[in-house]
Design an enzyme around this catalytic site. Structure first.
Site, PDB file in Angstrom:
ATOM      1  N   ARG A 122     -10.271  -8.633   4.500  1.00 21.32           N
ATOM      2  CA  ARG A 122     -10.349  -7.519   5.432  1.00 21.32           C
ATOM      3  C   ARG A 122     -11.798  -7.069   5.624  1.00 21.32           C
ATOM      4  NH1 ARG A 122      -8.632  -2.036   4.241  1.00 21.32           N
ATOM      5  NH2 ARG A 122      -7.957  -0.972   6.133  1.00 21.32           N
ATOM      6  N   LYS A 187      -6.921  -6.110  -8.774  1.00 22.06           N
ATOM      7  CA  LYS A 187      -6.468  -6.805  -7.567  1.00 22.06           C
ATOM      8  C   LYS A 187      -5.928  -8.189  -7.911  1.00 22.06           C
ATOM      9  CE  LYS A 187      -7.860  -7.883  -2.828  1.00 22.06           C
ATOM     10  NZ  LYS A 187      -8.845  -7.577  -1.766  1.00 22.06           N
ATOM     11  N   ARG A 321      -9.733   7.672  -8.499  1.00 16.61           N
ATOM     12  CA  ARG A 321     -10.889   8.472  -8.878  1.00 16.61           C
ATOM     13  C   ARG A 321     -10.591   9.223 -10.150  1.00 16.61           C
ATOM     14  NH1 ARG A 321     -10.114  13.932  -7.520  1.00 16.61           N
ATOM     15  NH2 ARG A 321      -8.401  14.309  -6.054  1.00 16.61           N
TER      16      ARG A 321
END
Length: 323
Positions: A122, A187, A321
């Site tokens: 992407r 990932k 986060r």
């Protein structure tokens, strides 16, 4: 095209010889490939550039770090109930291959590759695609309803991929909005959807999926995010069986999506959402937006809770986060 790809025949034969994971001598290469020692070294270099981990031992010859299970078009096709699939040993990009053949291919046609020289993700990012250790699959679909009917496709593909991998034993695989699969907060796979068409015209869609099955750090160099492969989590999947199962399941999902849009998949997202109810930051262009991820809406937009209010976002990239 990468210059090495212009001369693939002997390197591919070399890989086929080495795929068993055993030592093979220079003399074997000379006899079976019909080339001299200098050429063998040149072809070994090409194969290493494809990300194949080869080492040598004096007096024994060359072997792979681990055996390779190579893709076999005949096996995959026998496992598919219908439709066409092509195995491409070495290609620039599986998505690009299908894009270049729009007009001559049929809805549901797919291809898989052993190695992509210019695999892409992407936002123009490179997708690292070493030979023989992962699965690189692309599939084409033609929508007659126009561009507006394609909303939520990347999420649908992610859901289907996660569910297929779970059936193969990867029980902890989850989805990350809008186009990744995660395992243990790293990932595992990426999805690239490329769409061509107008709002009220025929729309051509090519989806690409890259799944890290057994990729090793030494074969890929530095990747700018944390990643994981299935083998690291103790899951080993037959690549040919996975290619067939994923292709077949995606075709069925596209038929359902064509009839009913994203709505049949909406409720399945929440059970797979890696970031649900977790503090995240969303990057949209140069802007950083912080909030609590509250899943998606019926159109596939990301829902963030900010100061007690819910906001929908259709673009961006999220990450966890600190609290």
């Amino acid at each position: 095209m990468n210059n090495n790809i212009l001369h693939t025949t002997i390197p591919l034969k070399l890989i086929n010889l080495l795929a068993d994971g055993k030592f093979h001598s220079i003399e074997q290469f000379n006899m079976l490939l019909g080339v001299n020692n200098a050429c063998i070294k040149k072809y070994i270099k090409i194969v290493r550039n494809w990300g194949v981990d080869i080492f040598t031992m004096p007096g024994k010859g060359y072997r792979l770090y681990a055996p390779l299970q190579l893709l076999d078009e005949n096996i995959i096709r026998k496992l598919l109930p219908e439709g066409r699939l092509t195995v491409l040993p070495v290609i620039d990009s599986t998505n690009q291959y299908l894009i270049e053949h729009i007009g001559s291919i049929q809805t549901g046609d797919a291809c898989v590759a052993e190695y992509q020289a210019q695999g892409r993700g992407r936002r123009g990012r490179q997708w690292i695609s070493p030979f023989g250790n992962n699965l690189y699959l692309s599939l084409y679909w033609r929508f007659e309803k126009g561009l507006e009917s394609s909303g939520g496709i990347s999420l649908m593909v992610g859901i289907v991929m996660a569910e297929v991998l779970k059936r193969f034993g990867a029980e902890k695989v989850q989805v990350k909005w809008p186009n990744d699969l995660y395992l243990n907060n790293r990932k595992l796979a990426g999805i690239l959807v490329e769409i061509f068409g107008k709002v009220d015209n025929t729309t051509h869609i090519v989806i690409g999926a890259g799944i890290n099955l057994a990729m090793r750090e030494s074969t890929v160099g530095k990747i700018d995010q944390e990643w994981i492969n299935l083998k690291e989590s103790g899951v080993t999947i037959d690549r040919n069986v996975l290619a067939a199962e994923l292709t077949s399941t995606l075709r069925q999902a596209f038929l359902q999506f064509e009839r009913n849009g994203f709505s049949p998949f909406f409720s399945r997202w929440q059970a797979l959402d890696n970031f649900l109810n977790r503090p995240v930051k969303l990057l949209v262009a140069e802007q950083e937006i912080k909030g609590i991820a509250r899943g998606i809406d019926a159109q596939g937009a990301l829902i963030l809770e900010q100061e007690g209010k819910l906001h929908a976002y259709f673009d961006g990239n999220i990450s966890l986060r600190n609290q």
